[in-house]
Write a protein that holds these residues in place. Structure first.
Motif, PDB file in Angstrom:
ATOM      1  N   GLU A  30      15.302  33.132  36.331  1.00  0.00           N
ATOM      2  CA  GLU A  30      16.727  33.023  36.656  1.00  0.00           C
ATOM      3  C   GLU A  30      16.928  32.499  38.077  1.00  0.00           C
ATOM      4  O   GLU A  30      17.769  31.629  38.327  1.00  0.00           O
ATOM      5  CB  GLU A  30      17.421  34.384  36.501  1.00  0.00           C
ATOM      6  CG  GLU A  30      17.548  34.831  35.047  1.00  0.00           C
ATOM      7  CD  GLU A  30      18.137  36.238  34.908  1.00  0.00           C
ATOM      8  OE1 GLU A  30      19.157  36.386  34.229  1.00  0.00           O
ATOM      9  OE2 GLU A  30      17.548  37.203  35.473  1.00  0.00           O
ATOM     10  N   ILE A  31      16.142  33.043  38.998  1.00  0.00           N
ATOM     11  CA  ILE A  31      16.307  32.651  40.400  1.00  0.00           C
ATOM     12  C   ILE A  31      15.875  31.205  40.616  1.00  0.00           C
ATOM     13  O   ILE A  31      16.580  30.391  41.205  1.00  0.00           O
ATOM     14  CB  ILE A  31      15.515  33.611  41.313  1.00  0.00           C
ATOM     15  CG1 ILE A  31      16.106  35.020  41.193  1.00  0.00           C
ATOM     16  CG2 ILE A  31      15.530  33.124  42.760  1.00  0.00           C
ATOM     17  CD1 ILE A  31      15.321  36.083  41.910  1.00  0.00           C
ATOM     18  N   LYS A  43      15.516  28.802  38.438  1.00  0.00           N
ATOM     19  CA  LYS A  43      16.371  27.868  37.714  1.00  0.00           C
ATOM     20  C   LYS A  43      17.681  27.651  38.468  1.00  0.00           C
ATOM     21  O   LYS A  43      18.153  26.526  38.623  1.00  0.00           O
ATOM     22  CB  LYS A  43      16.650  28.407  36.313  1.00  0.00           C
ATOM     23  CG  LYS A  43      17.105  27.335  35.374  1.00  0.00           C
ATOM     24  CD  LYS A  43      17.163  27.810  33.943  1.00  0.00           C
ATOM     25  CE  LYS A  43      17.604  26.648  33.055  1.00  0.00           C
ATOM     26  NZ  LYS A  43      17.736  27.063  31.660  1.00  0.00           N
ATOM     27  N   GLY A  44      18.254  28.746  38.945  1.00  0.00           N
ATOM     28  CA  GLY A  44      19.491  28.648  39.711  1.00  0.00           C
ATOM     29  C   GLY A  44      19.330  27.756  40.927  1.00  0.00           C
ATOM     30  O   GLY A  44      20.154  26.864  41.187  1.00  0.00           O
ATOM     31  N   VAL A  45      18.256  27.974  41.662  1.00  0.00           N
ATOM     32  CA  VAL A  45      18.013  27.180  42.862  1.00  0.00           C
ATOM     33  C   VAL A  45      17.787  25.713  42.491  1.00  0.00           C
ATOM     34  O   VAL A  45      18.352  24.801  43.112  1.00  0.00           O
ATOM     35  CB  VAL A  45      16.798  27.753  43.629  1.00  0.00           C
ATOM     36  CG1 VAL A  45      16.311  26.781  44.681  1.00  0.00           C
ATOM     37  CG2 VAL A  45      17.168  29.094  44.252  1.00  0.00           C
ATOM     38  N   MET A  93      16.429  40.593  38.747  1.00  0.00           N
ATOM     39  CA  MET A  93      16.484  39.328  38.009  1.00  0.00           C
ATOM     40  C   MET A  93      15.082  38.852  37.632  1.00  0.00           C
ATOM     41  O   MET A  93      14.117  39.160  38.312  1.00  0.00           O
ATOM     42  CB  MET A  93      17.165  38.257  38.872  1.00  0.00           C
ATOM     43  CG  MET A  93      18.610  38.588  39.223  1.00  0.00           C
ATOM     44  SD  MET A  93      19.390  37.336  40.297  1.00  0.00           S
ATOM     45  CE  MET A  93      18.844  37.873  41.915  1.00  0.00           C
TER      46      MET A  93
END
Lengths: 315, 315, 315, 315
Positions: free
Chosen positions: B164-165, B167-169, B160
């Protein structure tokens, strides 16, 4: 142009092979394993005279070359380690007795491209303490050698030369042979992670990423020393040197630059050299060049070396 | 000659300061702390127009420079972290409420010069889970901010993008501000480990040792993004490029090489560029140059950044 | 006596198997692979009613048991990983489409017995970024699944629940299935490093060495969740509890201690419980018991899990 | 009841202090630093006769105790390290000459609670190589001692006893004094991370988490040996033993259990012991008990020890 520092016998071999044709006391053999795409080159320097002419100690220099070495598909790694094991078995001392081997993983485990030796040693099967405690029947195979290992670290961490530590340990446990594993500096980025070099001449000053300053050889250790190395960096000065060479060759080749090339050639050689030296930043001296994915290749290559040693010892 | 990739605003600043004299919408300030030998340069790009002309987003760019940054005597590190804390406090959102901060340590913890972000994050005081569990009285200081952290790793490990990581968190925990820490690629070896750059414009493509491909900015994240970076590598192509430049300048300077220099100049610019491109080995593209003692400086610099953040958050 | 916390379905299975004989909605199967000395137990809880009676969610619980799991001879590990792969293939979603899998390695990589998940994830082949960049032809096998991974860390490091991080990441990349790997707490030291448990019911509160407080299940994640666990610790209170039980059983068994046992039995149950509770030091609550060679077994077991996943994904 | 193994002099001290009142050749001192909440206990065993009676070698045993040792607020750690430095300075050899010190970090860096020694050594200032290269003027302070260090690893990794490695190294570099740092096994969970023990009697068999089997003492090394230890684990058997003791004490205390207690007492001592031995699972022998947040406390405590040594050497 002055040649960059290289620890890689294969690069020397290229010179060696050309020269050895004419040189008494030097023999070179080459084997190509088609199926596995592995090339094995062996150079023997047999006489003191040849050693002097080659500028390298008497001994055997074996190079395993494989384009896929640092990132092999599953299974390919095994081919390389099996060939490495075969080479090691020929260099290891023979005898009816149980062999005692000390393996030293040189380099700095905290600097990725220098961590080859420490990481390889971590994956070895260690047997000495079991054989000491339970005797020759500790293992099913009664000929299981006594394998011990040491990661001496680097001077900034220990305050000591690797030689001091390894020698001290060896004088306590008296192994029959010392094997040292080290990350090497190559002369060209093309070599990085593509060759394993094995020699029975040990490690010489200035070798390796971490610049060990003392020889680790049969002479200094009092026992045979087999060195296993893989190039993982190129020194920054070498990269620049090479680019400059390329630049000047290009000048000569290109018609429209003929004039430029000519005027360069009209410089005296000392002027040429000084010019190049001047533009090499002194900061470059302690810099090295290494690929961005060096963590993955160190992981793979240290596994291959450990697997090769484990096969050589226990199969 | 095409300029090497640089993530270091100070290098840009040199241009910026020269240009900003003439440019509306750009202000530059410089402060020199004599006692601690720290230079703090602040460049404000205030208008969209100026941003376009500068080729950089609107925002604040602060650079802390200290010759002894990566290897300070005891105590000197503290001076740098206190100045860093002061800079951070000015950039952090203000408000009566308890602040919630997510700190992301970018880069590959397995590759030494890229491990700055992960190592800095490991040394942070993390409070969010305590405040969630025990409420505002978990700490003596009732204004203790909610600090959380993430080490997203690199694409080869996770599959990833860091964006992405993170933003997800962030969409789960809704921080007021994101702080990203990253190792940078400098244009010159002289910069390595000597400057900390802080900006409120986030991280842009191609930044950092590990080549993140997605912007991490207020625009993509939906919250203010403060980026903290320290140059730890120079790209191999940059080193070669620089040496070539030096070579050509030397040609111009030297009387006896006048002719050579002249003939170079008579080449068309396209011919010059092609010549240089040709001699840059394609293997160099994924290579970087880094000092041999990079482990010690990463340790020191990650400590300084963590200390700066801890002071900014909790003092 | 109150039962110690256990994450290990096999221990539950022992109860389950006995009970399931009488229970509608529960089926149990057992397979023994003689050659490899691997026992595979599968328990299906098929109905909500059975789930309620069993005190465990509806789903499939598979346990692979092998005495040599954590320290296998070369080759034996492969047998276990192949069986693990077979189990995983049955639990993974089927479909004509390319599968997208997110693998989460739970636990604290800095605490050896809790590092199983992070270490397993490090050894996975990650493909998502390559498939994103080069399309379905990135790999020879066109059915190569999109594999991505995350190591969420623990709350003391991140300030966040593992669930928050995994959920955030999953909402960005929308995998078809989540696989979580975690080190478990067993009820008995005999289990340590000898069983792999696979279930399609996810991870429940209080599971694992690190005490995740939120469910990671299909219900909370919105996608199927497969959990893979290996017991690596026993909680300290469990060890003491067990010893006390043993003590009391011994009392009953021994003729000369008959009287002592009798007087114990004459205590009210509440008196018995209070006595035991009193002598369990409160400090034991955050303590765990783990073998001295836990580093070697974590290395071996994380390799086996990664190998099992890699076979399930790519063969 | 047989006493559990303990490496912690303070626990012995409790006995010692009681006994020493009556014992010739033993002196005990206690100092309490109110401001920093640090208690320093010093026991001198002065005569061979006293040593025999105490069951411990002649020498000085210093214990620093502080409730906040493993998790101090900023600043508190410094107080402890300064006291540790003061203790070390008293034990280090005196003389006009530049002192040469070898520091050995015992234990397994891959097992968190055993990593105290290796992690402390990593944070030391190492000077020997600089003094060797640049002479006494390498540092401003001309009395800077020659400090070197070694992390010998554990037998499973090296095949050698720590003693063999340290002795070998010491015989190469001839230090004036050896300092060994080791994680200890305590008799009670209450001790974990709360005491530093310093002694000039070295390390004895069965000491430490990792069970070194050879003495590292002035006698075996041929030079003074100072040992620094912090308890980080309790052996599993100790925990159970303690709980059993508690159980039996509780029996005696409780009126309603009087009868039970009485019948226990009526058992012969051998019957009591056998009963307890039977219920201690043999698997517990190689198990230890350690707190869940052991990573954080190892980090803190190794820093404190390194800081104490650095102050003792260079201030």
């Amino acid at each position: 142009m002055e040649q960059g520092r290289t620890d890689l016998a294969l690069e020397e071999n290229e010179r060696i092979q050309t020269e050895s044709a004419k040189l008494k006391g030097v023999r070179a053999e080459e084997e190509y394993l088609d199926q596995d795409d592995i090339r094995i080159t062996t150079v023997y320097i047999d006489t003191e005279n040849a050693a002097k002419k080659m500028g390298k100690p008497k001994g055997v220099y074996v190079t395993l070359e494989s384009s896929a070495m640092s990132m092999p598909e599953e299974g390919e790694s095994r081919c390389v380690s099996e060939q490495l094991a075969k080479v090691l078995k020929q260099l290891l001392p023979k005898g009816g007795e149980e062999l005692s081997v000390l393996v030293a993983g040189l380099g700095n485990r905290m600097v990725t491209p220098d961590a080859l030796g420490p990481q390889a040693v971590e994956q070895l099967c260690i047997t000495r303490h079991m054989l000491k405690e339970f005797g020759p029947y500790a293992y099913e195979n009664e000929k299981t050698p006594q394998v011990s290992s040491i990661v001496p670290g680097v001077m900034g961490q220990t305050g000591m030369e690797s030689l001091e530590i390894i020698k001290g340990v060896a004088e306590q446990i008296h192994p029959d042979v010392l094997i040292v594993i080290d990350a090497l500096a190559a002369r060209s980025t093309r070599r990085l992670g593509r060759t394993i070099q094995v020699t029975d001449t040990g490690i010489n000053p200035g070798s390796g990423v971490g610049n060990h300053r003392n020889k680790i050889t049969e002479e200094t250790m009092g026992m045979p020393v087999i060195a296993i190395g893989i190039p993982t960096v190129v020194e920054a000065v070498t990269i620049v040197n090479d680019s400059m060479s390329g630049f000047l060759s290009a000048l000569e080749a290109s018609e429209s630059m003929k004039k430029l090339s000519d005027s360069w050639r009209h410089l005296k050689e000392t002027e040429q050299k000084q010019l190049i030296r001047e533009l090499l930043s002194p900061q470059l001296n302690n810099m090295f060049v290494t690929p961005k994915d060096i963590d993955a290749s160190i992981k793979q290559m240290s596994f291959t070396i450990a697997e090769g040693l484990n096969i050589a010892f226990y199969n």
